[in-house]
Design a protein around this motif. Structure first.
Motif, PDB file in Angstrom:
ATOM      1  N   ALA A 111      72.506  93.516  60.520  1.00 29.27           N
ATOM      2  CA  ALA A 111      71.181  93.685  59.924  1.00 29.27           C
ATOM      3  C   ALA A 111      70.216  92.699  60.572  1.00 29.27           C
ATOM      4  O   ALA A 111      70.564  91.547  60.826  1.00 29.27           O
ATOM      5  CB  ALA A 111      71.230  93.464  58.414  1.00 29.27           C
ATOM      6  N   LEU A 112      68.996  93.189  60.847  1.00 27.38           N
ATOM      7  CA  LEU A 112      67.966  92.378  61.493  1.00 27.38           C
ATOM      8  C   LEU A 112      66.811  92.167  60.534  1.00 27.38           C
ATOM      9  O   LEU A 112      66.367  93.100  59.859  1.00 27.38           O
ATOM     10  CB  LEU A 112      67.491  93.061  62.778  1.00 27.38           C
ATOM     11  N   SER A 113      66.318  90.944  60.476  1.00 22.10           N
ATOM     12  CA  SER A 113      65.122  90.597  59.705  1.00 22.10           C
ATOM     13  C   SER A 113      64.364  89.543  60.494  1.00 22.10           C
ATOM     14  O   SER A 113      64.881  89.025  61.491  1.00 22.10           O
ATOM     15  CB  SER A 113      65.515  90.089  58.319  1.00 22.10           C
ATOM     16  N   PRO A 114      63.127  89.228  60.107  1.00 15.55           N
ATOM     17  CA  PRO A 114      62.373  88.242  60.860  1.00 15.55           C
ATOM     18  C   PRO A 114      63.159  86.944  61.067  1.00 15.55           C
ATOM     19  O   PRO A 114      63.631  86.344  60.111  1.00 15.55           O
ATOM     20  CB  PRO A 114      61.131  88.011  59.996  1.00 15.55           C
ATOM     21  N   SER A 115      63.317  86.578  62.322  1.00 15.43           N
ATOM     22  CA  SER A 115      63.946  85.336  62.793  1.00 15.43           C
ATOM     23  C   SER A 115      65.466  85.315  62.728  1.00 15.43           C
ATOM     24  O   SER A 115      66.078  84.372  63.242  1.00 15.43           O
ATOM     25  CB  SER A 115      63.396  84.107  62.047  1.00 15.43           C
ATOM     26  N   ILE A 116      66.114  86.319  62.167  1.00 15.62           N
ATOM     27  CA  ILE A 116      67.572  86.233  62.037  1.00 15.62           C
ATOM     28  C   ILE A 116      68.242  87.600  62.094  1.00 15.62           C
ATOM     29  O   ILE A 116      67.715  88.592  61.597  1.00 15.62           O
ATOM     30  CB  ILE A 116      67.957  85.510  60.722  1.00 15.62           C
ATOM     31  N   VAL A 117      69.405  87.626  62.748  1.00 12.71           N
ATOM     32  CA  VAL A 117      70.294  88.794  62.745  1.00 12.71           C
ATOM     33  C   VAL A 117      71.618  88.330  62.155  1.00 12.71           C
ATOM     34  O   VAL A 117      72.164  87.302  62.577  1.00 12.71           O
ATOM     35  CB  VAL A 117      70.521  89.344  64.161  1.00 12.71           C
ATOM     36  N   ARG A 174      75.725  84.980  62.839  1.00  8.56           N
ATOM     37  CA  ARG A 174      74.265  84.917  62.706  1.00  8.56           C
ATOM     38  C   ARG A 174      73.663  84.501  64.039  1.00  8.56           C
ATOM     39  O   ARG A 174      74.203  83.638  64.736  1.00  8.56           O
ATOM     40  CB  ARG A 174      73.847  83.937  61.606  1.00  8.56           C
ATOM     41  N   ILE A 175      72.540  85.150  64.386  1.00  9.02           N
ATOM     42  CA  ILE A 175      71.809  84.843  65.616  1.00  9.02           C
ATOM     43  C   ILE A 175      70.349  84.655  65.225  1.00  9.02           C
ATOM     44  O   ILE A 175      69.717  85.575  64.695  1.00  9.02           O
ATOM     45  CB  ILE A 175      71.938  85.972  66.654  1.00  9.02           C
ATOM     46  N   GLY A 176      69.823  83.479  65.462  1.00  5.89           N
ATOM     47  CA  GLY A 176      68.457  83.173  65.059  1.00  5.89           C
ATOM     48  C   GLY A 176      67.512  83.091  66.255  1.00  5.89           C
ATOM     49  O   GLY A 176      67.888  82.634  67.334  1.00  5.89           O
ATOM     50  N   GLU A 207      66.786  78.804  73.126  1.00  3.56           N
ATOM     51  CA  GLU A 207      65.874  79.418  72.162  1.00  3.56           C
ATOM     52  C   GLU A 207      66.613  80.193  71.077  1.00  3.56           C
ATOM     53  O   GLU A 207      66.016  80.564  70.065  1.00  3.56           O
ATOM     54  CB  GLU A 207      64.899  80.346  72.875  1.00  3.56           C
ATOM     55  N   LEU A 208      67.896  80.465  71.290  1.00  7.10           N
ATOM     56  CA  LEU A 208      68.699  81.205  70.324  1.00  7.10           C
ATOM     57  C   LEU A 208      69.612  80.245  69.573  1.00  7.10           C
ATOM     58  O   LEU A 208      70.234  79.372  70.176  1.00  7.10           O
ATOM     59  CB  LEU A 208      69.550  82.269  71.019  1.00  7.10           C
ATOM     60  N   SER A 209      69.677  80.395  68.283  1.00 10.46           N
ATOM     61  CA  SER A 209      70.651  79.651  67.482  1.00 10.46           C
ATOM     62  C   SER A 209      71.750  80.614  67.075  1.00 10.46           C
ATOM     63  O   SER A 209      71.485  81.687  66.542  1.00 10.46           O
ATOM     64  CB  SER A 209      69.986  79.039  66.255  1.00 10.46           C
TER      65      SER A 209
END
Length: 271
Positions: free
Chosen positions: A69-75, A90-92, A145-147
């Motif tokens: 699931a994708l939402s603003p700033s986070i998958v 989680r991928i931010g 740039e990715l967390s």
């Protein structure tokens, strides 16, 4: 050696197959097809982790990703390995602020071709330059740039569970480029409405009318029952780190935020 057995001797555990998992459409070769999804994959593949990424690609093609699931700033996703419980992934990516999006929309509205392409469901080839003209970058250009975080015992980032999620994410970008914009904080309808409004192309709203019922007695009848509001979705532990600029601090060659995330998760589990 499996992700569950990497730290001890013994036979590798058997991978648990997933029924009706999310499966990559690509059966061989590159997964990303469009230029915009390739931009995202280039960051991942630029790390030079060939074997790890290949295992992640196989996971994506075998359908080991249970949900995403994708939402603003986070998958967020769950990926099945060899343990009974799927791993949490989680991928931010930092979302742009409302003010930054207003600046982007003003720049995009000055280009009729961009609006036409976006309305057609395509990502204009020059859209990166538009973001750069206002001091922003639509696509991540470096791994910093990715967390990324996975609940598996593998300390390497990205692990194959993260890699599998990234490949499926790239395929979703192929299908709907607006997911990239949503990840950065702007939903499709919100963006298009703003662009139409700025170009004076917003369609006139139809007046709202409430027709009278055929039965006059029904006029005084109670209306439909309004369903109770659903509680907000819980915030992922450490999500605040995704809304901050990357900290210019490295510890043993890794960003400091990657050491802070397990602490956030441990605090959340104790509450």
């Amino acid at each position: 050696m499996s992700e569950d057995e990497w730290w001890r001797d013994g036979p590798p555990a058997r991978l648990i197959k997933v029924e009706n998992g999310l499966r990559a459409r690509s059966l061989r070769g590159d997964i990303a097809r469009t230029w915009w999804s390739r931009r995202f994959i280039e960051v991942l593949e630029g790390l030079g982790l060939g074997g790890r990424l290949e295992r992640g690609k196989r996971y994506a093609r075998q359908g080991q990703v249970v949900s995403m699931a994708l939402s603003p700033s986070i998958v967020v996703a769950t990926v099945q390995g060899s343990r009974p419980a799927p791993y949490r992934v989680r991928i931010g990516l930092k979302a742009f602020t409302a003010e930054q999006w207003r600046t982007v929309e003003q720049a995009l509205a000055g280009q009729a071709l961009y609006l036409a392409k976006l309305l057609a469901g395509e990502m204009p080839t020059g859209i990166e330059e538009v973001f750069e003209s206002v001091g922003l970058r639509l696509f991540p250009t470096s791994f910093a740039e990715l967390s990324m975080e996975c609940s598996c015992p593998d300390w390497e980032v990205p692990c194959k569970h993260l890699a599998a999620t990234c490949y499926l994410l790239a395929e979703s970008f192929d299908t709907d480029p607006f997911e990239i914009l949503a990840w950065r904080g702007r939903a499709r309808d919100e963006l298009l409405d703003a662009l139409r409004s700025r170009r004076g192309q917003a369609p006139p709203a139809e007046p709202e009318t409430d027709p009278l019922p055929d039965d006059p007695a029904a006029f005084w009848a109670a209306g439909p029952v309004v369903p109770a509001a659903q509680p907000p979705a819980p915030t992922a532990p450490g999500a605040v780190l995704d809304r901050l600029d990357p900290l210019p601090v490295l510890l043993r060659g890794r960003p400091l935020t990657e050491y802070l995330r397990p602490a956030y998760r441990a605090f959340a589990e104790e509450r």
